[in-house]
Scaffold this active site. Structure first.
Site, PDB file in Angstrom:
ATOM      1  CG  ASP A   1       1.247   5.179   5.666  1.00  8.39           C
ATOM      2  OD1 ASP A   1       0.662   4.039   6.317  1.00  8.39           O
ATOM      3  OD2 ASP A   1       1.740   6.175   6.024  1.00  8.39           O
TER       4      ASP A   1
ATOM      5  CG  ASP B   1      -0.065  -0.052   2.446  1.00  5.85           C
ATOM      6  OD1 ASP B   1       0.126  -1.156   2.962  1.00  5.85           O
ATOM      7  OD2 ASP B   1       0.405   0.903   2.677  1.00  5.85           O
TER       8      ASP B   1
HETATM    9  N1  ADE Z   1       2.176  -2.810   7.045  1.00  2.35           N
HETATM   10  C1  ADE Z   1       1.923  -2.827   5.594  1.00  2.35           C
HETATM   11  N2  ADE Z   1       1.580  -1.726   5.355  1.00  2.35           N
HETATM   12  C2  ADE Z   1       1.617  -0.601   6.530  1.00  2.35           C
HETATM   13  C3  ADE Z   1       1.444   0.470   6.477  1.00  2.35           C
HETATM   14  N3  ADE Z   1       1.018   1.590   5.696  1.00  2.35           N
HETATM   15  N4  ADE Z   1       1.843   1.063   7.897  1.00  2.35           N
HETATM   16  C4  ADE Z   1       2.414   0.242   8.607  1.00  2.35           C
HETATM   17  N5  ADE Z   1       2.583  -1.065   8.537  1.00  2.35           N
HETATM   18  C5  ADE Z   1       2.140  -1.533   7.399  1.00  2.35           C
END
Ligand code: ADE
Length: 287
Positions: free
Chosen positions: A227, A225
């Site tokens: 974030d 992703d």
């Molecule tokens: N693990 C996978 N995506 C994450 C994110 N955006 N923030 C923290 N840990 C994660």
């Protein structure tokens, strides 16, 4: 049914993260329940046999699921000391640790792999993070949290898969946050300004404990992703799981390739961590 013990030392381990609770396609020969002074491990340790690409002889590999067999442990609940001590006690001296991560850089796209070389600690000090306490005082260097020799093996192998749709970034800084909540948008932007490449909740204290135990340690990140700093949808658990699932075949090939490479004779010293022995006064005392 598989054995509940294994007599030979097992120098190499894989720690699976979210979406990688097991390693299908490998032959399991034993299932170990190892107890340690720090309690039980996240999951039983599966001993898998991986055929050496040169001799065909089976090489034992230990596999541990960081969040439990059914993903029942949140990042702050993972018994990292028990995990690392148990692995060390069965002979492990090299760990390849997988982790789902959020991307803090446009160029690191979902499903890309990153082999990081640095870490910024944003955990909150609530996780037990050292073996060195209660009368045993010790300090280890942590300037380079990952083992560069092991990292180079992983990078080389990752690049060899690039024709097959794997994208690999050779370095990067992981921000390790406490969680289990994801970051605020302000935090996410701050981490970008710090030069963070990716973010997770799992590289610490694992990497610190590996250093203390003289285990060569390299994390392999898979981006799931962007974030919440990015214009695309904010990170959700479904997003993380979806990309992990969709990319699990690449992750499995990546692991198989790394194990092939590590099984070669030329890496004997590396997988026995000969270059690390004597760096801490811990030495062999947790075996
Ligand atoms: N693990 C996978 N995506 C994450 C994110 N955006 N923030 C923290 N840990 C994660």
């Amino acid at each position: 049914s598989v054995a509940d013990s294994y007599s030979d030392p097992i120098p190499i381990a894989v720690i699976g993260g979210t979406g990688l609770q097991s390693l299908p396609g490998f032959t399991q020969v034993a299932n170990l329940n190892v107890s340690t002074p720090w309690g039980a491990t996240s999951s039983p340790i599966a001993v898998l046999h991986h055929p050496s690409p040169t001799t065909g002889k089976p090489i034992p590999i230990a596999f541990l699921s960081r969040h439990g067999l059914h993903h029942e442990l949140a990042p702050h609940e993972v018994p990292a000391r028990a995990n690392m001590a148990a692995l060390r006690s069965i002979g492990v001296r090299a760990v390849i640790a997988f982790s789902a991560v959020g991307s803090l850089q446009e160029d690191i796209k979902p499903r890309d792999f990153v082999v990081p070389d640095q870490v910024i600690d944003r955990t909150k000090g609530i996780r037990p993070f050292t073996f060195f306490e209660g009368g045993m005082v010790g300090h280890v260097g942590f300037a380079d949290p990952f083992d560069s020799q092991l990292g180079d093996v992983v990078r080389k192998l990752g690049h060899s898969l690039e024709g097959d749709g794997v994208r690999l970034h050779d370095k990067g800084t992981i921000i390790c946050m406490e969680g289990p909540q994801f970051s605020t948008r302000a935090e996410s932007n701050m981490y970008r300004s710090w030069g963070g490449s990716v973010i997770n909740m799992s590289v610490l204290p694992e990497a610190k404990l590996a250093k203390e135990a003289e285990i060569a340690y390299q994390m392999v990140c898979m981006s799931t992703d962007y974030d919440c700093w990015h214009d695309s949808a904010d990170v959700t658990v479904e997003m993380v799981m979806g990309h992990m699932k969709a990319n699990s075949e690449n992750a499995r090939r990546f692991i198989g390739g790394v194990l092939d490479e590590l099984s070669k004779e030329e890496h004997t010293d590396l997988i026995h961590a000969k270059h690390l022995v004597g760096q801490t006064k811990f030495g062999g005392s947790i075996t």
